[in-house]
Design an enzyme around this catalytic site. Structure first.
Site, PDB file in Angstrom:
ATOM      1  N   SER A  67       0.835  -1.205   0.000  1.00 29.39           N
ATOM      2  CA  SER A  67       0.000   0.000   0.000  1.00 29.39           C
ATOM      3  C   SER A  67       0.871   1.257   0.000  1.00 29.39           C
ATOM      4  O   SER A  67       1.689   1.456  -0.877  1.00 29.39           O
ATOM      5  CB  SER A  67      -0.958  -0.045   1.190  1.00 29.39           C
ATOM      6  OG  SER A  67      -1.886   1.000   1.148  1.00 29.39           O
ATOM      7  N   HIS A  68       0.701   2.102   1.008  1.00 27.58           N
ATOM      8  CA  HIS A  68       1.443   3.368   1.089  1.00 27.58           C
ATOM      9  C   HIS A  68       2.654   3.263   2.010  1.00 27.58           C
ATOM     10  O   HIS A  68       3.294   4.275   2.301  1.00 27.58           O
ATOM     11  CB  HIS A  68       0.507   4.460   1.612  1.00 27.58           C
ATOM     12  CG  HIS A  68      -0.045   4.145   2.979  1.00 27.58           C
ATOM     13  ND1 HIS A  68      -1.037   3.221   3.164  1.00 27.58           N
ATOM     14  CD2 HIS A  68       0.284   4.591   4.214  1.00 27.58           C
ATOM     15  CE1 HIS A  68      -1.316   3.126   4.451  1.00 27.58           C
ATOM     16  NE2 HIS A  68      -0.517   3.934   5.118  1.00 27.58           N
TER      17      HIS A  68
ATOM     18  N   ASP B 100      -1.869   6.269  -4.133  1.00 24.36           N
ATOM     19  CA  ASP B 100      -0.921   5.563  -3.291  1.00 24.36           C
ATOM     20  C   ASP B 100      -0.422   4.320  -4.026  1.00 24.36           C
ATOM     21  O   ASP B 100      -0.743   4.113  -5.202  1.00 24.36           O
ATOM     22  CB  ASP B 100      -1.529   5.235  -1.925  1.00 24.36           C
ATOM     23  CG  ASP B 100      -2.558   4.119  -1.966  1.00 24.36           C
ATOM     24  OD1 ASP B 100      -3.187   3.933  -3.032  1.00 24.36           O
ATOM     25  OD2 ASP B 100      -2.753   3.443  -0.940  1.00 24.36           O
TER      26      ASP B 100
ATOM     27  N   ASP C 118      -5.766   2.516  -4.036  1.00 26.18           N
ATOM     28  CA  ASP C 118      -7.077   2.557  -3.390  1.00 26.18           C
ATOM     29  C   ASP C 118      -7.276   3.842  -2.596  1.00 26.18           C
ATOM     30  O   ASP C 118      -8.342   4.063  -2.022  1.00 26.18           O
ATOM     31  CB  ASP C 118      -7.314   1.327  -2.508  1.00 26.18           C
ATOM     32  CG  ASP C 118      -6.272   1.142  -1.408  1.00 26.18           C
ATOM     33  OD1 ASP C 118      -5.381   2.002  -1.260  1.00 26.18           O
ATOM     34  OD2 ASP C 118      -6.339   0.108  -0.709  1.00 26.18           O
ATOM     35  N   ARG C 119      -6.242   4.721  -2.588  1.00 30.15           N
ATOM     36  CA  ARG C 119      -6.350   6.013  -1.909  1.00 30.15           C
ATOM     37  C   ARG C 119      -6.042   7.131  -2.898  1.00 30.15           C
ATOM     38  O   ARG C 119      -5.090   7.052  -3.673  1.00 30.15           O
ATOM     39  CB  ARG C 119      -5.365   6.084  -0.731  1.00 30.15           C
ATOM     40  CG  ARG C 119      -5.720   5.135   0.375  1.00 30.15           C
ATOM     41  CD  ARG C 119      -4.614   4.966   1.391  1.00 30.15           C
ATOM     42  NE  ARG C 119      -3.982   6.222   1.772  1.00 30.15           N
ATOM     43  CZ  ARG C 119      -3.199   6.365   2.827  1.00 30.15           C
ATOM     44  NH1 ARG C 119      -2.935   5.335   3.586  1.00 30.15           N
ATOM     45  NH2 ARG C 119      -2.655   7.519   3.107  1.00 30.15           N
TER      46      ARG C 119
ATOM     47  N   HIS D 233      -9.292   6.997   1.178  1.00 33.85           N
ATOM     48  CA  HIS D 233     -10.130   5.889   0.710  1.00 33.85           C
ATOM     49  C   HIS D 233     -11.538   6.430   0.470  1.00 33.85           C
ATOM     50  O   HIS D 233     -12.142   6.998   1.376  1.00 33.85           O
ATOM     51  CB  HIS D 233     -10.199   4.774   1.762  1.00 33.85           C
ATOM     52  CG  HIS D 233      -8.932   4.035   1.972  1.00 33.85           C
ATOM     53  ND1 HIS D 233      -8.576   2.941   1.220  1.00 33.85           N
ATOM     54  CD2 HIS D 233      -7.929   4.217   2.868  1.00 33.85           C
ATOM     55  CE1 HIS D 233      -7.414   2.469   1.645  1.00 33.85           C
ATOM     56  NE2 HIS D 233      -6.999   3.233   2.633  1.00 33.85           N
TER      57      HIS D 233
END
Length: 466
Positions: free
Chosen positions: A110-111, A249, A253-254, A336
């Site tokens: 992810s981030h 990200d 998903d962000r 999100h």
């Protein structure tokens, strides 16, 4: 059966996440991935399923983890559909849209920093989190795995995924879409391949940054909630005089957004734009935001005729709440965004970008004009400070007890959010790190200082400090 111990610290509330490498520096490796695959496959088979889709982000460790995960899944008797490098929302789409698939696992950090990685999971279209993730560890420790010999196939879903998103703009005039000028920053994450295909299908002028997938993240870290990571996008918006810019990200998903004046929008500000658009079509609908969001959002949703719902932070927890309540829109401060009116209800930064385009055209206001119209309160950034895993939740319970004795006005769905004459302050335990998280908001700097002072006093009473 011989069991396998997965480090319990990587089994988080709504995903699995750790540092890749050998102990003591690392706590996540191919052995863990293999055990996770065997446990997940065992649960899929227990529900009558037999096929799982697997995607991965562009991190350097992702191919290794994918190979071990797939080995574990097939050894426990499920077939695997590999979709290759993908964003998390593309994995969710693949799991929902394929009738022959009963679960999905995205390998992604992810981030998080480049040395970290992890797994996000869905099963039968439902979020997979909490006790279900802990169950993976229990099955692994006991070695209680099903056995079999699953098959592997490769399947491309990227074109179907892009095509499915374009419906967000279907009712908008082509000439107005063609007049837009937008900047996009993939951050060298998994967003790149989808972004190139998506923008090639869009009318208007589009300027793309850092679409090459590179797990070393050579340009900047892919976390759009950090202002420093938006510098390239901000410069692009200014140089090209763009309407706005979008950043992603690592697993897309962000979403992060820069308006035409170079200002970053917070997650709750972005959600407020979506709410105004969505509530015009869905009067009386429920809109969910996490406990860190501004009171401006909750108040404005009510004024617009919606039902504001303050809920726990965390993408899986928000998705579960949406299914439970029938909410059509939700969002988090972290970026999100979830749409369930004309979409699938999962967090998808690509789709969120298209819905931002749609909102500006339907409501006939630029992102900067929306931003200008929002009340300007003063708030802290998200304050994060280290507290041990065994201590963080106990400390929150101590604070909650003291506030109850004092008769404070508290929302306790996720930590404590306390409203006073000065505004509100929040203290909660992170579900992903050994940290406490705090935030406060007021109408004046003086009020904000008093709120932060209250946080500090509560921490001191529990023997902690920021």
């Amino acid at each position: 059966m011989q069991g396998y111990r997965i480090d319990p610290t990587v089994l988080r509330e709504y995903d699995i996440r750790g540092v890749v490498g050998e102990k003591p520096e690392g706590n996540l490796g191919p052995g863990d991935a293999r055990a996770i695959g065997r446990s997940f496959a065992t649960l899929v088979r227990a529900e009558g399923g037999g096929k799982v889709v697997v995607g991965r982000d562009g991190r350097l460790s992702s191919p290794m983890l994918e190979a071990a995960l797939v080995e574990g899944l097939t050894a426990s008797g499920v077939d695997v559909v590999r979709i290759g490098i993908s964003s998390s929302p593309m994995l969710y789409f693949a799991e929902l849209s394929a009738e022959d698939v009963q679960g999905g696992i995205q390998i992604t950090g992810s981030h998080n920093p480049a040395d970290q990685n992890g797994f996000k999971m869905v099963m039968a279209g439902r979020p997979f989190y909490g006790a279900a993730i802990q169950r993976l560890g229990e099955l692994a420790a006991a070695g209680e795995w099903s056995r079999g010999a699953g098959r592997i196939e490769d399947r491309s879903v990227i074109d179907a995924y892009v095509e499915g998103m374009l419906g967000a703009l279907a009712d908008l005039p082509a000439d107005r879409l063609a007049a837009l000028k937008i900047g996009w920053d993939a951050g060298n994450g998994a967003a790149g391949p989808v972004l190139e295909r998506l923008t090639a299908r869009l009318p208007g002028e589009h300027h793309l940054l850092h679409t090459d997938v590179d797990g070393t993240f050579p340009n900047h870290h892919p976390d759009p909630s950090e202002e420093a990571n938006l510098a390239d996008l901000r410069a692009l918006v200014a140089a090209k005089k763009l309407d706005f810019g979008v950043a992603f990200d690592g697993d897309a998903d962000r979403i992060g957004v820069i308006d035409g004046q170079g200002r970053a929008l917070a997650g709750d500000q972005l959600l407020l734009i979506y709410a105004e658009d969505v509530l015009r079509k869905n009067p009386g609908a429920r809109v969910i935001a996490d406990v860190k969001a501004s009171r401006v959002l909750f108040d404005r949703v009510a004024v617009l005729g919606g039902v504001p719902d303050m809920w726990k932070a965390g993408h899986a927890l928000i998705k579960s709440r949406m299914k439970q309540t029938g909410a059509v829109l939700a969002g988090e401060m972290t970026g999100h965004m979830f749409f369930a009116d004309d979409y699938h209800g999962f967090d998808d930064a690509f789709y969120a970008a298209l819905r931002l385009i749609a909102a500006t055209l339907r409501l006939d206001r630029s992102v900067a004009e929306f931003h200008d119209a929002m009340p300007q309160l003063v708030s802290t950034p998200e304050l994060r400070f280290a507290v041990g895993e065994s201590r963080k939740f106990a400390a929150i319970e101590e604070v909650r007890g003291r506030l109850a004795e004092a008769g404070a006005e508290v929302v306790a769905v996720d930590g404590v959010r306390v409203t006073t004459a000065d505004g509100w302050w929040l203290l909660r335990a992170s579900n992903t790190q050994a940290m406490l998280v705090a935030r406060a908001e007021s109408e004046t700097p003086e009020g904000l200082a008093r709120l932060v002072g209250e946080i500090d006093r509560q921490l001191a009473a529990s023997g902690l400090s920021r």
